[in-house]
Design an enzyme around this catalytic site. Sequence first.
Site, PDB file in Angstrom:
ATOM      1  N   ILE A  69       0.883  -1.156   0.000  1.00 44.12           N
ATOM      2  CA  ILE A  69       0.000   0.000   0.000  1.00 44.12           C
ATOM      3  C   ILE A  69       0.926   1.211   0.000  1.00 44.12           C
ATOM      4  O   ILE A  69       1.895   1.260   0.760  1.00 44.12           O
ATOM      5  CB  ILE A  69      -0.960  -0.017   1.216  1.00 44.12           C
ATOM      6  N   ALA A  70       0.672   2.153  -0.883  1.00 45.32           N
ATOM      7  CA  ALA A  70       1.565   3.310  -0.994  1.00 45.32           C
ATOM      8  C   ALA A  70       0.802   4.517  -1.520  1.00 45.32           C
ATOM      9  O   ALA A  70      -0.168   4.378  -2.263  1.00 45.32           O
ATOM     10  CB  ALA A  70       2.737   2.992  -1.914  1.00 45.32           C
ATOM     11  N   GLU A 103       2.884  -7.401   6.578  1.00 42.77           N
ATOM     12  CA  GLU A 103       4.202  -7.175   7.157  1.00 42.77           C
ATOM     13  C   GLU A 103       4.539  -5.714   6.934  1.00 42.77           C
ATOM     14  O   GLU A 103       4.254  -5.165   5.879  1.00 42.77           O
ATOM     15  CB  GLU A 103       5.289  -8.046   6.507  1.00 42.77           C
ATOM     16  N   ASN A 108       9.017   1.769  10.054  1.00 42.99           N
ATOM     17  CA  ASN A 108       8.001   2.575   9.380  1.00 42.99           C
ATOM     18  C   ASN A 108       6.908   2.981  10.381  1.00 42.99           C
ATOM     19  O   ASN A 108       5.789   2.470  10.364  1.00 42.99           O
ATOM     20  CB  ASN A 108       7.418   1.798   8.196  1.00 42.99           C
ATOM     21  N   TYR A 115      -1.861   1.373  10.935  1.00 41.78           N
ATOM     22  CA  TYR A 115      -2.401   0.021  11.105  1.00 41.78           C
ATOM     23  C   TYR A 115      -2.969  -0.176  12.511  1.00 41.78           C
ATOM     24  O   TYR A 115      -4.043  -0.765  12.679  1.00 41.78           O
ATOM     25  CB  TYR A 115      -1.342  -1.030  10.789  1.00 41.78           C
TER      26      TYR A 115
END
Length: 144
Positions: A69-70, A103, A108, A115
């Site tokens: 996801i970016a 993961e 990060n 999350y």
Amino acid sequence: MIRKMEISDADEVYNIENQAFFEPWSKKNLIKDLKSNSFLNHYVAEVDGKVVGFYISSHVMDEAEIFTIAVNKKYKKMGIATALLNHLVETSLSKNIKEVWLEVSTNNIPAINLYKKFGFEIMGIRKNYYQKLGEDAYNMKKEL
């Protein structure tokens, strides 16, 4: 707006992937998976018709996994990652998914915080998961 990724999005998705990750997926593999990998789900987020973020996940049986996801650096802190994650959770719920796994690098912190905000819990550590960087990864899970 969040929609299914199309082949025509590959250049922009590849650019975002290169900004975000040390070892990005190749454009060739991205296109190949878009065309033929029925286990993967590809979605993009658009702002004013421009692709600004994306995610790739899988749904197998009653589990989902987030592969990537970016968000484009120019569009960070605008809620796009939150919208993408909301979309993934809603899509997973509609498919009777019970758990979502991922993961994430232990370094990060913004992603880990996002999350956790969504209810993901750290289940363990994968030592040296990002070998070329020498970084560990948290294995995280959210029960739906």
